[in-house]
Structure formats: structure tokens, C-alpha cells
Design a protein around this motif. Structure first.
Motif, short mmCIF file in Angstrom:
data_model
loop_
_atom_site.label_atom_id
_atom_site.label_comp_id
_atom_site.label_asym_id
_atom_site.label_seq_id
_atom_site.Cartn_x
_atom_site.Cartn_y
_atom_site.Cartn_z
N ASP A 173 -2.43 6.74 -14.83
CA ASP A 173 -1.82 7.53 -15.68
C ASP A 173 -0.56 6.94 -16.05
OD1 ASP A 173 -0.74 7.91 -13.53
OD2 ASP A 173 -0.64 10.12 -13.35
N ILE A 174 0.24 7.46 -16.84
CA ILE A 174 1.42 6.94 -17.35
C ILE A 174 2.50 8.10 -17.07
CG2 ILE A 174 3.03 6.19 -19.04
CD1 ILE A 174 0.38 4.98 -20.44
N GLN A 175 3.52 7.71 -16.21
CA GLN A 175 4.64 8.57 -16.03
C GLN A 175 5.86 8.35 -16.56
OE1 GLN A 175 4.59 9.57 -11.72
NE2 GLN A 175 2.66 9.88 -11.46
N GLU A 176 6.30 9.14 -17.53
CA GLU A 176 7.45 8.70 -18.58
C GLU A 176 7.11 7.39 -18.84
OE1 GLU A 176 11.23 8.86 -16.32
OE2 GLU A 176 10.80 11.08 -15.98
N LEU A 177 7.60 6.30 -18.78
CA LEU A 177 7.39 4.62 -19.26
C LEU A 177 6.66 4.04 -18.53
CD1 LEU A 177 10.85 4.11 -20.97
CD2 LEU A 177 8.83 4.90 -21.85
N LEU B 242 -3.64 -0.44 -3.88
CA LEU B 242 -4.20 0.31 -4.83
C LEU B 242 -5.14 1.31 -4.50
CD1 LEU B 242 -3.73 -1.49 -8.35
CD2 LEU B 242 -2.11 0.00 -7.35
N LYS B 243 -5.75 0.97 -3.38
CA LYS B 243 -6.73 1.91 -2.88
C LYS B 243 -6.45 2.98 -2.19
CE LYS B 243 -11.01 -0.75 -2.60
NZ LYS B 243 -12.15 -1.53 -1.76
N LYS B 244 -5.16 2.65 -1.36
CA LYS B 244 -4.37 3.90 -0.80
C LYS B 244 -3.68 4.76 -1.68
CE LYS B 244 -2.28 1.13 2.41
NZ LYS B 244 -1.41 0.44 3.62
N GLU B 245 -2.78 4.24 -2.88
CA GLU B 245 -2.03 5.10 -3.50
C GLU B 245 -2.12 4.58 -5.03
OE1 GLU B 245 1.70 5.59 -2.39
OE2 GLU B 245 1.61 3.67 -1.11
N ASN B 246 -1.72 5.42 -5.83
CA ASN B 246 -1.54 4.84 -7.31
C ASN B 246 -0.03 4.25 -7.42
OD1 ASN B 246 -4.00 5.92 -7.64
ND2 ASN B 246 -3.13 7.89 -8.65
N LEU B 247 -0.13 2.99 -7.82
CA LEU B 247 1.38 2.40 -7.89
C LEU B 247 1.74 1.62 -9.31
CD1 LEU B 247 1.06 0.52 -4.57
CD2 LEU B 247 2.40 2.41 -4.94
N SER B 248 2.84 1.64 -9.52
CA SER B 248 3.32 0.73 -10.61
C SER B 248 3.59 -0.42 -10.46
CB SER B 248 4.53 1.23 -11.38
OG SER B 248 5.68 1.12 -10.35
N VAL B 249 3.74 -1.39 -11.63
CA VAL B 249 4.16 -2.86 -11.38
C VAL B 249 5.39 -2.91 -10.49
CG1 VAL B 249 4.90 -4.91 -12.65
CG2 VAL B 249 3.05 -3.34 -13.70
N LYS B 250 6.39 -2.18 -10.78
CA LYS B 250 7.46 -2.26 -10.01
C LYS B 250 7.32 -1.74 -8.55
CE LYS B 250 9.61 -0.35 -13.63
NZ LYS B 250 10.51 0.37 -14.24
N ASP B 251 6.58 -0.83 -8.19
CA ASP B 251 6.31 -0.54 -6.86
C ASP B 251 5.68 -1.79 -6.24
OD1 ASP B 251 6.92 2.00 -7.30
OD2 ASP B 251 4.89 2.77 -7.61
N LEU B 252 4.63 -2.33 -6.83
CA LEU B 252 3.82 -3.44 -6.24
C LEU B 252 4.94 -4.68 -6.05
CD1 LEU B 252 0.66 -3.27 -8.25
CD2 LEU B 252 0.86 -3.12 -5.87
N SER B 253 5.66 -5.02 -6.81
CA SER B 253 6.69 -5.85 -6.84
C SER B 253 7.67 -5.94 -5.66
CB SER B 253 7.72 -5.96 -8.11
OG SER B 253 8.61 -6.78 -7.83
#
Lengths: 256, 1002
Positions: free
Chosen positions: A242-246, A204-215
Motif C-alpha cells: 500500500d502507499i502511506q502518504e507519499l 518483506l516476509k516479516k513485515e511491510n517496508l518502504s525503500v527507506k526502511d530497507l535502506s
């Protein structure tokens, strides 16, 4: 066959360093790969030192101290052992655990010192060069190692290790000796969790990620990732970006 | 007559070393004379020590180095006493220093001479089991590390002179006489092992596989002839069955060794355990009469030896050994306890030889004019166990009576205390304090590094390309100067280093040579003479850990040497001067407990002029000894005690608080503050005083039995009750049959330790009864009779006077049966069988236990630990038996463990001497290598507080950050490596410095 391992030995001043001297006085030959760093006590060995050594491309690190019960500072070698066990567990995640070793060598064990060094050198020789020797900065291994290094310095693991002897051998705050197996299970879980949490932070320091990305990146089920995300937010180490779509995206706080 | 502030210590074993170190630290000049060529004594030959299995050399060698380098200690090796004149306070002693044939000023200890010596000779250190050379050093870690030539073996070939690059060999060297002027003499000549060769029945010297216990000790040692493998001398096979025979040259009236040697039961158990550890195929069997495990934690060791290691004990004394000539196995015949005759075959036999007085005992006694006892040990008395018959001459260690290492160390300090008391007015008169130039301020100045690379004759230069290393060193960051020396440690090089530092303005120095463990202090002193802080120094070990161990790989060794030098340079670029903190030393003493130990210690301090506060919780001084009338030797305890109390009451430096307890204690060594609370006596309330030292002498209590109808039937009494009847009143005429039972409240599940004194007490009272009423019958029921040392003679006396001793097994304790009004003891003895004894009086030998409640309160208050049995736990069971890990606090008497009156007196005096090493100074200097905390990073989690073994870290409750007391910090660094926030660092070994070094390993 050209591979000449570079090995660092952290030796306590009172037993192991004296044992190494005795090997010298007795002219017992052993491979010349080891570079010895003298410390007053094996308890001085900071887990960070080992990470630094491995990251700089050292092929193997061996810690040597007084035999249990013989520490010049009474309990320093027990501290060393606790920290070593932690390191060993941490490094299994990146398959570097067989590049570190802890041995007890007394001042009268010149022969044993030479044997220990010879065996360790041979085992490293067999393993081949450290994968960290020639590695680019973005490699996954280095990334994971960094996560482990942060975990090693984290309060949770330090607190567990720091109090382990008291809890297991002397009695905890309830004057009870906590069962060793249970403690070790708990420790292993803590190590795993801290490792994964720090990997998340580093991503997360490198880029913004979602739970699915991290998974995907961590190869861990998304529900588990979510648990970590909840923890990390609670600890104030990451923020919702932020929140993108859902899908919510997270970012790490810079100071984390 | 003028008192001389110097002391002569005779004997360089552990006792001599300890007394020398104590006195040298207390402001006296010490001459330590040793008859062989190196100090260390028997302890240096031991592999491990009981009951902790500590490596002997690991714990001894720091003391050897300290004694060898101490400014106030002068070592005189290969020397003997010729003549003594004068009296207490002022002796003149003439000494013969025998020629070494190698100049010890020039010898650097490199050892090339011994390597090249073509003559094989006997190696005494390895008990003749391996071969040495005519040119030799006693053992690798020997202090002083100087070689010498044994002229009995030397063929005069001249090779050593040729190979010695330091030109130290002097074949024409002559013996030299020197005269010393000293105020006191401490005798610590130790002991000689009993030579079993004359006892033909054991075949020692005839059968190869019969060895003595000290030879076996060398066999076990990793630095011994077989590198620590257990092999038998006849064929080098591992012996499966090893028999240990106890009491060889001890408890043996036929060979005029009637005393017990005190240590053999324990060292044998240790040797058996270590043998098993080294070689699991070995199955040891120990043949002994009694198992005398009377010391602190000894019984637990014996239990572990049996249960964990499967060591077999057989109660029997072997009378004959025969050899099977084909196998070289040994055939032992013995009588089992039930009387049957058994023959067994063993692969190897170890004779547990006893301790004899040293060979030169008679000569010493004649030269100095002190008396010996009937066994030729030094004669002492119960109440002055460390004084000889001649004033000003004190004794310690095995020369006073056979004893183990901790008891020797205790007595070494005790004898030093007597010298302290005798000579305190001459303290600091003969010691020289070295003056150094003012330190050059290096703050903010860029590093200018100088490197000195040592050839060490050919030791380094023969393998490593030294000029190449120098050339390489010159290329490194901030290296202003590099040179090479034939011997960097030689005296002329020291002068050169000082000049070079000045000439080139160097502010960091590196020596690339041998080990910092022995040589760092020398070079640190040298750079101090040039005005540099001693911590601006680094060392690379390119000999012991490079040229010597990679002899056949010169290229790799040179490469490694360059790496080691580069690593040192990287650290040298970062190192900063470190300051040793100076603390004021308060000269007052607090003694807790007014029994014999507390009183003895208090008087010892007060007589040296130190203000002493003695705090006793009861209304009366004297402690448990008030109940004792005489010692086993027949000395009058009542009279001694009242004299001691009178002495204490009359000394103006001694302030006694009765019915008082400690309310609070705060502070640390040199700066304690104590508040008392009243226990009945209102005057003591809120009494507050400051002091620099604490002595814990809280004593012990008598076990109150619940067994054997005690307190329910008046015919059942304790040994103390019985003693009162014997000494103060009459024994009832109707009492004709008396039975004693030993080990009541000792050696059981609740109190697993031996109370040490009960056997002697029972025997003392039995003899007294027989002297008064020879017609009365007395039977002692026992598990082991533990009359160790010279007390053994009273055991024999009791038996000769008709006292009957019957052994019982711990699993089948005697049963008391009351049939109507008759008392009957039922006992099942392993050697006699079942017996019913009717009796008129049952005497219980009850054990000693600590005052549980008050110890549990005091221990956390002083931050000192208790052991499992709730006695106070000393800093190190072997070598620091009266110290605590927390500095400035000492323990003596029953607070430490059960012990007899003479032993308590010794230990109290030992505490006096240990404390005097602080009290003799106006200020104390702490180490420079200490931990520091960056409070801006400290989160106050307190992990470091638990990690610290020295109680040096406390929490500032207000700011919630930790404070490190550098006076208590020992510099191990365990706190630093457990700190979560990198708030703690260890000066001299900082994280940054170590990272730099790690990164230089390329």
C-alpha cells in the motif's frame, strides 16, 4: 580451552575416503573432531548441505575430493571446486568463509589426509566456537545466512557456476573463451546482488517496508534499494502492498 | 574334445587383472594365479602415472577390489605352475600353493600380527628402502588382504599366534597341490626390472646415492619410505641436483639388452616432474640418447617437463660415475653433443632401468611348451601379437615385449578376446550365479534396525569402549537389536547376522567396523541371504577413521564412534530398497570403418556368433593398410589383408555395407538403432538395423605435405610412394643418393603429437633399399629415432647396413635448395655441424592425422569426445584405453591415436573383449545408486545435462523436463547438486538422508 570443535568432512569415495583409510592403516594420528560423511563424489556436495551444517552449529566443514584430473567421475571435482568458490564468496558476507575448506587428497596420501585434518581442526580451534552455536532464531546472522542459502539455490548463481567451466575453459556459445577476470567480477556482483535481494525478500516476509526502511536495515543507499525493488517486482517476487502518504510499502509474495 | 569354460591367468599385475576381469564378466570362470602374496604388480608400486600424473593407487585399487571380490575369479596367491597337459580348449594344470602359515580364510587382515612381530625384515614393496616384518602383508591396500609369514626371516617366537584373536596363525601349514581344468591360458607374468648392480661403472649398490628408477618411484610415493619427500639415502638431505641416466639395461648390446624398454623415457620425465613438484629445490637433469615420447599426448608432456618444470635434457650417454667420498656426491663425465668433455657433480643419480623378461620366463616356456624370442620375451608375430606359438595359450603385457600400462591393458583385453573366440561355446558353463531368497517387502513397514559393532580383535576394542557403543546404540531410534563381535566380517558372524535378521525381524542393518570400500559388498551379500534388499545397509567406519587414528585418546574415540553410529542410524531410518534396473541386451554389433582394425574386430565378433554390421564409407575394404606391403619385421601385409577380407566376406554373421555412412544413431547400450545413408551405393539408403554395441574404427589419413617442393618436383616423394617403388617397381638407375626427412607434419605447432610409425617405416624402407641395392647411399635426417621396444633391432640393422642417420634440431629444420636442376639439402646438425647434401630423391616421412571432417560429424552423433588433435578420446588414458565414458561404445586403431598394424590388431581385439563383457549377457543390470528426477519440480533449464559426464540426461522436448537414463547414470550426483529446483535427487544419497546425517553431528 574447553572448546572442542565439531567438524564435518564430506569425502569422495574413491580418493579422499581411501586416503582417510590409508591414514588409518598407517596409524597416523590426528584430532578426533571430524565426522566424516562419505559421498560417491565431491561433485555431490550441494551448497545447501554446507548451510545446513553451519546452521546446526557445526564449527567447520571440509570437503575433500580427488586431485584435479583424477576424478573417478571425470569432472565431478571440478564441479565441486566451482561450487566451493561460490560458497566461499557467499560466506564472506557473514564472515563464515574461513570455516569451510576444500582439499584434494588422493588414495595414497594418508599422511596428507591427517595433516589436512589436523591443520583444519587447528584453524577452527583458533577461530573459536561457531557464532551459530548458541543463537536465537531472530538473530541477524541467522537471517543473513538464510538469505545467502536461498541465493545459493537461486537459478542465476547456479547457472553461472554450472556453466563456468564451459565458458572459461571449453568455449562459450560463440566458441570463445570468456576472460576469467571479467567472469569473476560478474560472478561477485551477482553474488552480492542475489544476497541483498534475498535479504530484502526475507525482511518483506516479516513485515511491510518502504525503500527507506530497507535502506536503513540493509545499510545500502536508497537508490540502490530501489533498483533491487524494481528487479524483484519484475521477477514477480514482491508486490506493492500500500502507499502511506507519499511512501510505497512492499510485501513479499509468500511463495517467493 | 570338450571345451572347458574356464581360463587360467598367470600373473596378477594390471594386465592379468584386466584379462581376468574381462573374462569373468564374459561368462568364464577365471583362476588368477600370482607368485607373490598379493595382486597389483608393479603398478601398485608406482606413485603417479604418465602422461596425466594420475595417482596410481587411486585408479588401480577399485580394480584390485573388484578382482578380489568377483564371483567368477578365484585368486591363487603364493603359487607356481608345476605341470601342464592337454591342448587348446582343455588343459589340465597342476599348481603348487605354497604355505602362507596364516590361514587366509580366517585372517581378517587386521594386522596386529605384523605390528607385534619382533623381527625386522626387508620390505620388497618399498624396494628394500624401509623395513618390514617377518609377518607381513605385501602393501596396505593389498588384495587379498591376508597376512603371511616369511619363513626366511621368522624366528619362531610365537608372538603372532598369541596376538591373533582370529586364531588364523598356523605354523604347521603345508604346501598344497591343486589341479585345475581350463580351456585357455593367458600369460601375464609381467617383467623384472634390470638389475644394474653388475654394471660396475655406475656404482649401483656401492654408492648409496645411486638408486634405480623403481626405488626412486617408491621415494616419490606418499606411502613410500620417506612419505613422499625427495631425500637422498646417504644422509637424508634433499638432493638439489639429480641426474637421471637413460637406457640402463636397454639399447645396450654389450650387456645383451639390445632392445628399447619402451617406457623409460616417459617414466623418467614423470619422475623428474613429480620430484620437482614434491620438492621445488630439486633440479633434475636427464641424460638420454633419443627422447622416445611416441604415445598419445606424450610429446606434450615432454614439452611441459622442459618448459614448465625446467627439466634439463642432455643428449649423451654417461659412461662412468665416481663418488666424492666426503660429500657422497656423484661425479659424472660425459661427452656433449659438440664433442667437448664435461664433468659435473650431482647429489643423487637415478638409473632408469629397463624391462627384462621375468625371471621365470624360461621355466614357463618349458612347462607350457611355447617359444621365447631371442631376448627371452614371449615369441609372437606381427599379425597375431597376443598369441604364443602354442594354440590356446595367449599372452599380454610386458611379457610379450616391453610396454606401458595402457598398451598392457589393451593387450590384456586382446588376449581375453582370443579366449572368448576359442571358448565361446562353453561360455557360462562353469560360472555360478548365486541364488538369493525372494526379497522381503519392507515398504510401509517401520524401520527395525540391527547394529553389529566389531572389536576387530583389539584393533577397535583396544581403543574404543565397544560394549559402551553397543549400549548407546540400543538407545537410538528404532534400534531393535545391537551386539558386538570379535570380528564382524568372519564367516561364522555372517551366519549369525542372517539368523539375527530373521529372528528379530530386522529390516535395516548397520555394521560399525572398518571401511565400506572393501567390506560393504560382503555385508550387503549377507543381508541379501536373509532376504533384505542390499541397499538396506549402512556402515560406520570406527576403525580406519577412528580407533586407528585416535589411538591415544580412548575417550574421544569412543565418543566419536557413538557419533558415527548415531549418524548411521539417522540415515538407516530413511533408506529405502533400491532396484537395479534390468535392460535387454541386443547381441548385434555395429562396426564403423573397414580398415584392419574394423575388420579384425568384425571377424572377432562374427566368430563368436554375434551378428555384425560393418559400415565402410569407401567402395573397398582394407583402409590405409592397402598402401603397405610389409611390416618392419618383414611380415607380408598384402597377403594378411587379403586373407582377412576373405574371412570377413565369407562369414555369414558378418554383413558388410560399402559406400555407406551413418545417417542417424539413437538409443544406448544394448539398445541402439542405426540408419545408414548412401555414399554412392543406393542399396544402403535407409537401411536400418538394431544393435547393442558400437565399435569406432574410423582410421586415419596420411598428411599431404606442402613442404619441400612436394608435388612440384617429381624427385620429392612420400614414404608410401617410395615403398611402392621398392616393392612394386624398380628404383631408377640414376637415383643413387637418397635423403629421408622425418617428422613431416608431426611434432609441429599444428600437429603437436608424434605419429609413432614413421621412424619404423623409414627404417623398414632403408633396409629394403640396402638389401636390393647396397651401393646406393641413404641418409635419414631425424629429430629422435623412436624405434621403441623390439623395433630397436632394425634401427641397429639399418646402421650396420650403412644407412646414415643425422640428427637435426627442431628449430633448424633441413632446407631444400634447388640450384638449376640440382636438389641440395642444407642441414645444421648439433653433432656434426653444417652440411650440404646433394641428392637424387627426397623421401618425406609424413605423419598421420585423423579424418577431421568425419570425426567431427561422428563424435556429436555418438556423444563421444575428441581430444585436441581430433582423435577420439577414450574414457581413461591408462586403464580404459578402448572404452568411452558412454557405455557400449568402444574405439580401436588409428581412430584412437597413431599406431602400428600389430598395435591396431591388438586394440581391435581388445574392443572385441570389452564388448563381449556386454554381449555375453542377455540382460544388463544397472547400479541401484542413480539419479532420479521429480518432473513436477523440473523447469527444464538443462543445467544438469551439461554437468553430466556420461550423457545420461536428455531433454524431453515436448514436456520440457529432463529424463535420466538410469542405464547410463553412474551415480556421482553432480546433477543433483547443480539442480536449481531440487528436482534431481541421488538414490542412496538423497538430500533428505544427508541432511539428517548432518544434523546428527552434535
Amino acid at each position: 580451552m574447553d572448546f572442542k570443535p565439531k567438524i564435518i568432512g564430506f569425502l569422495c569415495n574413491w580418493c579422499s575416503y581411501a586416503g582417510a583409510d590409508l591414514a588409518g592403516v598407517s596409524r597416523i594420528q590426528y584430532p578426533p573432531n571430524i565426522r566424516i560423511i562419505r559421498l560417491m563424489c565431491s561433485g555431490r556436495v550441494e551448497p545447501y548441505f554446507i548451510f545446513e551444517a553451519l546452521k546446526s552449529g557445526i564449527d567447520g566443514v571440509i570437503i575433500m575430493g580427488c586431485h584435479p584430473g583424477e576424478c573417478h567421475y571425470m569432472t565431478g571435482n571440478y564441479e565441486a571446486e566451482m561450487k566451493y568458490q561460490l560458497l566461499k564468496s557467499l560466506l564472506t558476507y557473514v564472515d563464515l568463509d574461513n570455516r569451510i575448506s576444500l582439499e584434494w587428497v588422493s588414495a595414497s596420501e594418508g599422511i596428507r589426509f591427517a595433516e589436512v585434518v589436523t591443520n583444519f581442526t587447528n584453524s577452527i580451534q583458533k577461530l573459536g566456537p561457531s557464532p551459530l552455536k548458541k543463537i536465537d532464531k531472530d538473530s541477524e546472522l541467522l537471517f543473513n545466512l538464510n538469505a545467502l542459502q536461498i541465493a545459493a539455490n537461486d537459478y542465476r548463481l547456479r547457472a553461472l557456476i554450472g556453466r563456468k567451466r564451459k565458458i572459461l575453459d571449453e568455449g562459450n556459445v560463440y566458441n570463445k573463451k570468456y576472460p576469467k577476470e571479467k567472469f569473476e567480477d560478474l560472478q561477485e556482483t551477482a553474488i552480492y546482488d542475489e544476497y541483498q535481494k534475498n535479504r530484502i525478500i526475507l525482511y518483506l516476509k516479516k513485515e511491510n517496508l518502504s525503500v527507506k526502511d530497507l535502506s536503513e536495515r540493509l545499510s545500502i543507499a536508497p537508490n540502490k534499494i530501489l533498483e533491487y525493488i524494481v528487479d524483484l517486482r519484475g521477477e514477480g517476487l514482491i508486490d506493492l502492498k500500500d502507499i502511506q502518504e507519499l511512501t510505497p510499502y512492499y510485501t513479499a509474495k509468500q511463495e517467493a | 574334445m570338450e571345451k572347458i569354460g574356464a581360463v587360467l591367468t598367470i600373473g596378477g599385475g594390471i594386465a592379468g587383472i584386466q584379462s581376468a576381469l574381462d573374462l569373468a564378466e564374459s561368462g568364464f570362470k577365471v583362476y588368477l594365479i600370482e607368485k607373490t602374496t598379493g595382486i597389483g604388480g608393479v603398478m601398485a608400486q608406482l606413485d603417479k602415472t604418465f602422461p596425466t600424473n594420475d595417482c596410481s593407487m587411486c585408479i588401480l585399487s577399485p580394480k584390485l577390489v573388484e578382482a578380489g571380490r568377483h564371483q567368477n575369479i578365484e585368486l591363487l596367491i603364493n603359487a607356481k605352475i608345476l605341470k601342464v597337459e592337454g591342448r587348446a580348449g582343455n588343459f589340465k594344470v597342476k599348481i603348487l600353493k605354497k604355505a602362507l602359515f596364516i590361514n587366509s580364510e580366517k585372517c581378517t587382515g587386521c594386522g596386529v600380527c605384523a605390528e607385534k612381530c619382533p623381527v625386522n625384515s626387508i620390505d620388497f614393496y618399498n624396494e628394500k628402502l624401509s623395513r618390514g616384518k617377518a609377518t607381513f602383508v605385501k602393501y596396505p591396500q593389498s588384495v587379498p588382504l591376508v597376512f603371511s609369514i616369511n619363513q626366511d626371516n621368522c624366528i619362531g617366537c610365537g608372538v603372532c599366534e598369541g596376538v591373533c584373536k582370529a586364531n588364523a596363525v598356523e605354523y604347521s601349514q603345508k604346501d598344497e597341490e591343486v589341479e585345475l581344468n581350463v580351456g585357455a591360458v593367458i600369460l601375464a607374468p609381467g617383467f623384472d626390472e634390470f638389475d644394474p648392480a653388475p654394471l660396475k661403472v655406475y656404482g649401483y649398490g656401492k654408492y648409496r646415492n645411486v638408486v634405480s628408477s623403481i626405488e626412486f618411484e617408491r621415494i616419490l610415493s606418499a606411502s613410500g619410505p620417506y612419505s613422499g619427500m625427495v631425500l637422498r639415502p646417504s644422509d637424508g638431505d634433499i638432493p638439489e641436483k639429480v641426474a637421471f641416466l637413460q637406457c640402463i639395461g636397454s639399447r645396450d648390446i654389450h650387456h645383451s639388452k639390445p632392445y628399447c624398454s619402451s617406457v623409460c623415457c616417459m617414466y623418467t620425465a614423470k619422475e623428474a616432474v613429480i620430484a620437482k613438484e614434491h620438492q621445488k629445490q630439486v633440479n633434475p637433469t636427464i641424460f638420454s640418447m633419443d627422447i622416445r615420447a611416441y604415445g598419445k599426448d606424450f610429446d606434450k608432456y615432454i614439452i611441459r617437463a622442459q618448459d614448465e618444470y625446467g627439466i634439463r635434457y642432455i643428449r649423451s650417454r654417461i659412461s662412468l660415475i665416481e663418488e666424492n667420498p666426503k660429500t657422497n656426491n656423484l661425479i659424472l663425465k660425459y661427452e656433449a653433443e659438440d664433442g667437448s668433455l664435461i664433468t659435473e657433480e650431482y647429489n643423487m643419480v637415478v638409473l632408469s632401468v629397463g624391462l627384462n623378461p621375468p625371471d621365470d620366463a624360461i621355466e614357463l616356456s618349458k612347462t607350457f611348451g611355447f617359444e621365447l624370442n631371442e631376448f627371452n620375451f614371449c615369441k609372437t608375430s606381427t599379425f597375431e601379437p597376443s598369441k604364443t606359438s602354442k594354440p590356446g595359450i595367449f599372452v599380454c603385457g610386458a611379457f610379450a615385449a616391453p610396454k606401458d600400462i595402457p598398451e598392457s591393458v589393451i593387450q590384456a583385453s586382446a588376449s581375453a578376446a582370443h579366449a572368448n573366440i576359442l571358448l565361446h561355446s562353453a561360455r557360462n558353463s562353469l560360472v555360478t550365479k548365486k541364488e538369493y531368497p525372494t526379497e522381503i517387502d519392507v515398504a510401509g513397514k517401520p524401520p527395525r534396525i540391527g547394529i553389529f559393532v566389531c572389536h576387530c580383535g583389539i584393533n577397535i576394542g583396544g581403543v574404543v569402549d565397544v560394549p559402551g557403543v553397543v549400549d548407546y546404540a540400543e538407545t537410538l531410534e528404532n534400534v531393535e537389536y545391537a551386539e558386538r563381535n570379535l570380528y564382524t566380517c568372519s564367516a561364522d558372524t555372517q551366519i549369525k547376522i542372517v539368523e539375527t535378521i530373521k529372528e528379530h525381524n530386522l529390516n535395516r542393518v548397520i555394521v560399525a567396523s572398518c571401511t565400506p570400500r572393501t567390506h560393504e559388498p560382503l555385508f550387503q551379500e549377507t543381508i541379501r541371504e536373509a532376504g533384505l534388499n542390499p541397499y538396506l545397509f549402512e556402515m560406520s567406519n570406527i576403525r580406519d577413521q577412528c580407533s586407528w587414528v585416535h589411538m591415544h585418546e580412548p575417550v574421544a574415540a569412543t565418543e566419536k564412534s557413538k557419533d558415527l553410529v548415531r549418524m548411521a542410524v539417522s540415515k538407516a531410518n530413511k533408506i529405502e530398497p533400491l532396484q537395479r534396473t534390468i535392460l535387454d541386451m541386443n547381441h548385434n554389433v555395429l562396426v564403423i570403418g573397414g580398415g584392419i582394425s574394423g575388420l579384425t574386430a568384425s571377424v572377432g565378433f562374427a566368430e563368436q556368433g554375434f551378428m555384425t554390421y560393418l559400415v565402410e564409407k569407401t567402395a573397398e575394404l582394407g583402409g590405409f593398410a592397402k598402401n603397405i606391403h610389409a611390416s618392419i619385421e618383414g611380415s607380408n601385409v598384402k597377403e594378411f589383408l587379403s586373407n582377412l577380407i576373405e574371412k570377413a566376406n565369407n562369414n555369414e554373421n558378418l554383413k558388410i555395407f560399402l559406400e555407406a555412412e551413418i545417417d542417424t544413431i539413437e538409443g544406448y547400450v544394448g539398445n541402439f538403432k542405426t540408419k545408414l545413408k548412401s555414399k554412392g551405393n543406393k542399396e544402403n539408403k535407409n537401411n536400418t538395423f538394431e544393435h547393442g554395441i558400437i565399435i569406432v574404427a574410423t582410421g586415419g589419413e596420411e598428411y599431404k605435405p606442402t613442404e619441400y617442393l612436394y608435388s612440384k618436383d617429381p624427385r620429392v616423394v612420400t614414404q608410401i610412394d617410395f615403398e611402392k617403388m621398392l616393392f612394386e617397381s624398380e628404383i631408377n638407375k640414376k637415383v643413387n643418393k637418397i635423403v629421408m626427412i622425418q617428422c613431416i607434419g608431426s611434432r609441429n605447432d599444428k600437429n603437436p603429437y608424434c605419429s609413432r610409425v614413421c621412424c619404423a617405416e623409414a627404417i623398414k624402407n632403408s633396409i629394403k633399399l640396402k638389401d636390393l641395392h647396397p651401393e646406393k647411399e641413404i641418409i635419414v635426417l631425424y629429430r629422435d629415432i623412436r624405434t621403441y621396444g623390439l623395433k630397436e633391432q632394425y634401427y641397429r640393422e639399418a646402421r650396420s647396413k650403412g644407412v646414415i642417420f643425422i640428427r637435426f634440431d627442431e628449430k633448424l629444420p633441413p632446407e631444400l635448395i634447388k640450384e638449376e636442376e640440382n636438389l641440395i639439402i642444407h642441414v645444421d646438425s648439433p653433432n656434426i655441424g653444417k652440411l650440404d647434401l646433394d641428392l637424387d630423391l627426397l623421401v618425406l616421412s609424413v605423419g598421420i592425422h585423423p579424418p577431421y571432417e568425419s570425426n567431427e560429424i561422428l563424435a556429436p552423433m555418438l556423444k563421444i569426445p575428441l581430444n585436441d588433435d581430433k582423435f577420439f578420446l577414450e574414457a581413461h588414458v591408462k586403464l580404459r584405453p578402448v572404452d568411452f565414458a558412454t557405455e557400449g561404445i568402444f574405439v580401436c586403431g588409428l581412430a584412437h591415436s597413431p599406431r602400428s598394424i600389430d598395435e591396431s590388431i591388438m586394440q581391435a581385439n581388445a574392443a572385441v573383449s570389452r564388448a563381449s563383457t556386454y554381449l555375453s549377457k542377455d540382460e544388463i543390470e544397472t547400479e541401484g545408486i542413480v539419479a532420479t528426477v521429480d518432473i513436477s519440480k523440473c523447469s527444464g533449464c538443462g543445467l544438469c545435462i551439461e554437468t553430466c559426464a556420461y550423457n545420461a540426461i536428455t531433454m524431453d522436448e515436448e514436456k520440457m523436463v529432463v529424463i535420466i537414463n538410469s542405464a547410463l547414470c553412474k551415480g556421482c550426483g553432480a546433477c543433483s547438486s547443480s539442480c536449481r529446483g531440487s528436482a534431481i535427487d541421488l538414490l542412496g544419497f538423497t538430500n533428505e538422508e544427508i541432511y539428517l546425517v548432518i544434523n546428527e553431528v552434535k
